[in-house]
Motif scaffolding. Structure first.
Motif, PDB file in Angstrom:
ATOM      1  N   ILE A  90      21.753  -3.316  16.851  1.00 28.65           N
ATOM      2  CA  ILE A  90      22.178  -2.019  17.450  1.00 28.65           C
ATOM      3  C   ILE A  90      22.886  -1.369  16.049  1.00 28.65           C
ATOM      4  N   ALA A  91      23.852  -2.311  15.576  1.00 34.46           N
ATOM      5  CA  ALA A  91      24.968  -1.670  14.725  1.00 34.46           C
ATOM      6  C   ALA A  91      24.536  -1.010  13.331  1.00 34.46           C
ATOM      7  N   ILE A  92      23.490  -1.940  12.916  1.00 36.10           N
ATOM      8  CA  ILE A  92      22.961  -1.688  11.356  1.00 36.10           C
ATOM      9  C   ILE A  92      21.566  -1.269  11.632  1.00 36.10           C
ATOM     10  N   GLU A  93      21.064  -0.878  12.886  1.00 37.71           N
ATOM     11  CA  GLU A  93      19.628  -0.392  12.847  1.00 37.71           C
ATOM     12  C   GLU A  93      19.437   0.986  12.124  1.00 37.71           C
ATOM     13  N   PRO A  94      20.364   2.066  12.145  1.00 35.26           N
ATOM     14  CA  PRO A  94      20.220   3.257  11.359  1.00 35.26           C
ATOM     15  C   PRO A  94      20.258   3.024   9.724  1.00 35.26           C
ATOM     16  N   LEU A  95      21.088   1.752   9.462  1.00 32.80           N
ATOM     17  CA  LEU A  95      20.944   1.485   8.000  1.00 32.80           C
ATOM     18  C   LEU A  95      19.736   1.133   7.332  1.00 32.80           C
ATOM     19  N   ILE A  96      19.051   0.314   8.181  1.00 30.15           N
ATOM     20  CA  ILE A  96      17.877  -0.461   7.704  1.00 30.15           C
ATOM     21  C   ILE A  96      16.569   0.579   8.149  1.00 30.15           C
ATOM     22  N   ASP A  97      17.097   1.270   8.915  1.00 27.45           N
ATOM     23  CA  ASP A  97      15.683   2.521   9.351  1.00 27.45           C
ATOM     24  C   ASP A  97      15.645   3.190   8.434  1.00 27.45           C
ATOM     25  N   MET A  98      16.531   3.586   7.515  1.00 24.41           N
ATOM     26  CA  MET A  98      16.486   4.764   6.251  1.00 24.41           C
ATOM     27  C   MET A  98      15.412   3.953   5.060  1.00 24.41           C
ATOM     28  N   ALA A  99      15.655   2.760   5.111  1.00 23.07           N
ATOM     29  CA  ALA A  99      14.533   2.322   3.962  1.00 23.07           C
ATOM     30  C   ALA A  99      13.377   2.046   4.437  1.00 23.07           C
ATOM     31  N   ARG A 100      13.199   1.564   5.996  1.00 27.36           N
ATOM     32  CA  ARG A 100      11.903   1.322   6.285  1.00 27.36           C
ATOM     33  C   ARG A 100      11.162   2.598   6.647  1.00 27.36           C
ATOM     34  N   THR A 101      11.908   3.568   6.890  1.00 26.89           N
ATOM     35  CA  THR A 101      11.105   4.830   6.824  1.00 26.89           C
ATOM     36  C   THR A 101      10.457   5.348   5.519  1.00 26.89           C
ATOM     37  N   ALA A 102      11.400   5.219   4.453  1.00 30.33           N
ATOM     38  CA  ALA A 102      10.712   5.254   3.093  1.00 30.33           C
ATOM     39  C   ALA A 102       9.643   4.447   2.920  1.00 30.33           C
ATOM     40  N   LEU A 103       9.600   3.573   3.270  1.00 28.27           N
ATOM     41  CA  LEU A 103       8.398   2.436   2.950  1.00 28.27           C
ATOM     42  C   LEU A 103       7.213   2.811   3.751  1.00 28.27           C
ATOM     43  N   ASN A 104       7.140   3.669   5.054  1.00 28.04           N
ATOM     44  CA  ASN A 104       6.382   3.882   5.660  1.00 28.04           C
ATOM     45  C   ASN A 104       5.665   5.140   5.100  1.00 28.04           C
ATOM     46  N   VAL A 105       6.178   5.930   4.525  1.00 27.33           N
ATOM     47  CA  VAL A 105       5.851   7.248   4.026  1.00 27.33           C
ATOM     48  C   VAL A 105       5.247   6.750   2.502  1.00 27.33           C
ATOM     49  N   SER A 106       5.742   5.632   1.904  1.00 24.88           N
ATOM     50  CA  SER A 106       5.029   5.168   0.888  1.00 24.88           C
ATOM     51  C   SER A 106       3.899   4.614   1.279  1.00 24.88           C
ATOM     52  N   GLY A 107       3.599   3.878   2.158  1.00 25.02           N
ATOM     53  CA  GLY A 107       2.533   3.299   2.583  1.00 25.02           C
ATOM     54  C   GLY A 107       1.398   4.129   3.039  1.00 25.02           C
ATOM     55  N   SER A 108       1.904   5.314   3.583  1.00 26.94           N
ATOM     56  CA  SER A 108       0.765   6.423   3.879  1.00 26.94           C
ATOM     57  C   SER A 108       0.128   7.119   2.518  1.00 26.94           C
ATOM     58  N   MET A 109       1.168   7.245   1.551  1.00 26.06           N
ATOM     59  CA  MET A 109       0.790   7.720   0.240  1.00 26.06           C
ATOM     60  C   MET A 109      -0.289   6.835  -0.402  1.00 26.06           C
ATOM     61  N   ILE A 110       0.115   5.508  -0.382  1.00 27.64           N
ATOM     62  CA  ILE A 110      -0.905   4.667  -1.225  1.00 27.64           C
ATOM     63  C   ILE A 110      -2.106   4.648  -0.394  1.00 27.64           C
ATOM     64  N   ALA A 111      -2.174   4.906   0.827  1.00 21.93           N
ATOM     65  CA  ALA A 111      -3.606   4.741   1.525  1.00 21.93           C
ATOM     66  C   ALA A 111      -4.430   5.782   1.150  1.00 21.93           C
ATOM     67  N   GLY A 112      -3.434   7.179   0.942  1.00 18.86           N
ATOM     68  CA  GLY A 112      -4.270   8.395   0.632  1.00 18.86           C
ATOM     69  C   GLY A 112      -4.592   8.351  -0.975  1.00 18.86           C
ATOM     70  N   LEU A 113      -3.884   7.591  -1.726  1.00 18.97           N
ATOM     71  CA  LEU A 113      -4.566   7.368  -3.139  1.00 18.97           C
ATOM     72  C   LEU A 113      -5.421   6.538  -3.244  1.00 18.97           C
ATOM     73  N   VAL A 114      -5.271   5.273  -2.643  1.00 21.83           N
ATOM     74  CA  VAL A 114      -6.323   4.306  -3.019  1.00 21.83           C
ATOM     75  C   VAL A 114      -7.640   4.870  -2.363  1.00 21.83           C
TER      76      VAL A 114
END
Length: 461
Positions: free
Chosen positions: A413-437
């Protein structure tokens, strides 16, 4: 005296915001303004953290006012997400033929699922290499309470069979779904918009005039909603600054250091997955450097806001205006990517937790364990969208399916927000990659726009 210091802190924040406004008036690029806001937010929050400490009343009182900008901006984005999803899906269907639509949707879902499977395997592998062990983490009161809450959430979640969770995507009341209420609101709106689009296409055979008139109405509605999106996006630099300054200034560094190994392992896995995204682009003969430059704004906002849905407008705008993806594919990939196949939240995170908890509880890990984990994670990344919940629900589903205790998730719980920031950026990148491919495979991409040197179109932002 506290009031005086609070006013001083707020004065500095206002000065930074005014500086961002001056940059806008001087027509400096949108990307530069967003990245400047990101750096300014980190530095401002770090200074407050070092001088006053994360528990300071001064920081709390100052953030109460600064949050008006950050939280207000996120609420504006959430306000337009449902209308944007509705017009994006409906217009993408009525403006292309059925065969092209099926190919686009199928390709996007396959890419999202495939990259999530890779993410799950990567997360499990990194967790194994780092030797992460849940038994080495001591749970405090907050973590124990969080663990119990997760156990209760899982019990509620498991009371509904999988078929019922799937059928809940079909809205009983579309207006209720469009209000954003309910765990499956976004997917319910996607379903209704798709159903409406398909009905409009079918109407063209019997009543072409009505179908044409309604198609024009949908396209006009799309134009209006996109104008709303443009107006909201102009506040992005200010929102990024406010969100990051609050996060950094209130972060508990001692708790983060206690779980530093998990944070480091998480970020390493996310960085490697980003590199895999770039390799996929190379395979499809798309320049990864141009992608990074042009996708920097939505990725930066996803990082600071921790909201894939909130990043949806930026995602769509970037794919269409800067990467040359067709309207239909961009809208489908961005919309579906908010709920299906999230590489960070539904891929890397559950994969790492499963291995970490298996080690801590003595569960044997052989080849069959990892194969089962990857398959379950990939499938869950789709099924979990029907009940919402992001990373937490993804973790609950995967861990329970693997027969592992879910309460241990509360230890992080203590570090959830910190790692969630990068996870969310990766989520968005994944959707953009799906669109590009998908756009590249189906010839739905304008390579002249993609390869064009990156220049901001200031009138849009």
């Amino acid at each position: 005296m506290n009031t005086l210091y609070t006013l001083l802190i707020l004065s500095v924040a206002v000065a930074i915001i005014f500086g961002l406004y001056v940059m806008q008036k001087k027509h400096m690029s949108f990307t530069k303004r967003v990245l400047t806001a990101l750096v300014a937010g980190i530095l401002f929050g770090s200074v407050l953290q070092l001088l006053l400490g994360s528990e300071s009343e001064l920081i709390a009182s100052s953030n109460t006012w600064i949050s008006i900008i950050g939280s207000g901006y996120v609420r504006l984005l959430n306000m337009i997400v449902i209308p944007l999803v509705f017009v994006a899906i409906s217009t993408s269907i009525v403006n292309q033929d059925a065969n092209s639509l099926r190919k686009s949707a199928l390709s996007i879902i396959i890419v999202l699922m495939f990259t999530t499977a890779i993410s799950a395997g990567l997360g499990a592998g990194i967790s194994t290499i780092f030797g992460l062990d849940s038994s080495e983490i001591l749970a405090g009161e907050a973590e124990a309470a969080r663990g119990q809450a997760l156990e209760d959430t899982l019990n509620d979640f498991q009371t509904k069979p999988i078929p019922e969770q799937i059928t809940e995507i079909i809205p009983r009341n579309v207006f209720y779904a469009m209000s954003g209420q309910g765990s499956s609101a976004t997917l319910s709106v996607v379903f209704f918009a798709a159903f409406l689009g398909i009905a409009t296409i079918g109407l063209r055979r019997k009543k072409p005039d009505s179908a044409e008139a309604f198609t024009k109405f949908l396209n006009m509605l799309h134009d209006v909603v996109m104008r709303m999106v443009t107006l909201v996006l102009r506040f992005t630099p200010y929102g990024v600054f406010a969100l990051l300054s609050r996060f950094v200034s209130t972060s508990n560094l001692s708790e983060i250091s206690r779980l530093f190994e998990f944070v480091a392992a998480s970020y390493l896995a996310i960085i490697i997955m980003f590199i895999i995204h770039l390799i996929i682009l190379v395979v499809y003969k798309l320049n990864p450097v141009k992608y990074l430059k042009k996708a920097s704004v939505p990725l930066s906002f996803a990082f600071s806001s921790r909201s894939s849905a909130g990043t949806l407008p930026l995602n769509v705008e970037t794919q269409i205006e800067k990467l040359g993806v067709s309207n239909g594919v961009a809208n489908l990939s961005a919309s579906l990517g908010t709920s299906i196949g999230q590489n960070g939240c539904a891929g890397i995170y559950p994969g790492m937790l499963a291995v970490m908890i298996a080690v801590g509880t003595g569960v044997p890990m052989d080849a069959s364990f990892f194969i089962k984990l990857i398959i379950i994670t990939a499938i869950s990344s789709f099924g979990i969208a029907g009940v919402g919940g992001g990373a937490t629900f993804a973790a609950l589903t995967v861990l329970s399916s693997m027969g592992l205790p879910v309460g241990l998730v509360g230890l992080l719980i203590a570090i959830e927000p910190l790692i969630d920031m990068a996870r969310t950026a990766l989520n968005v990148s994944g959707s953009m990659i799906a669109g590009l491919v998908t756009a590249r495979r189906l010839g739905e991409i304008d390579m002249a726009i993609y390869n064009k040197e990156f220049k901001e179109i200031e009138e849009t932002v």
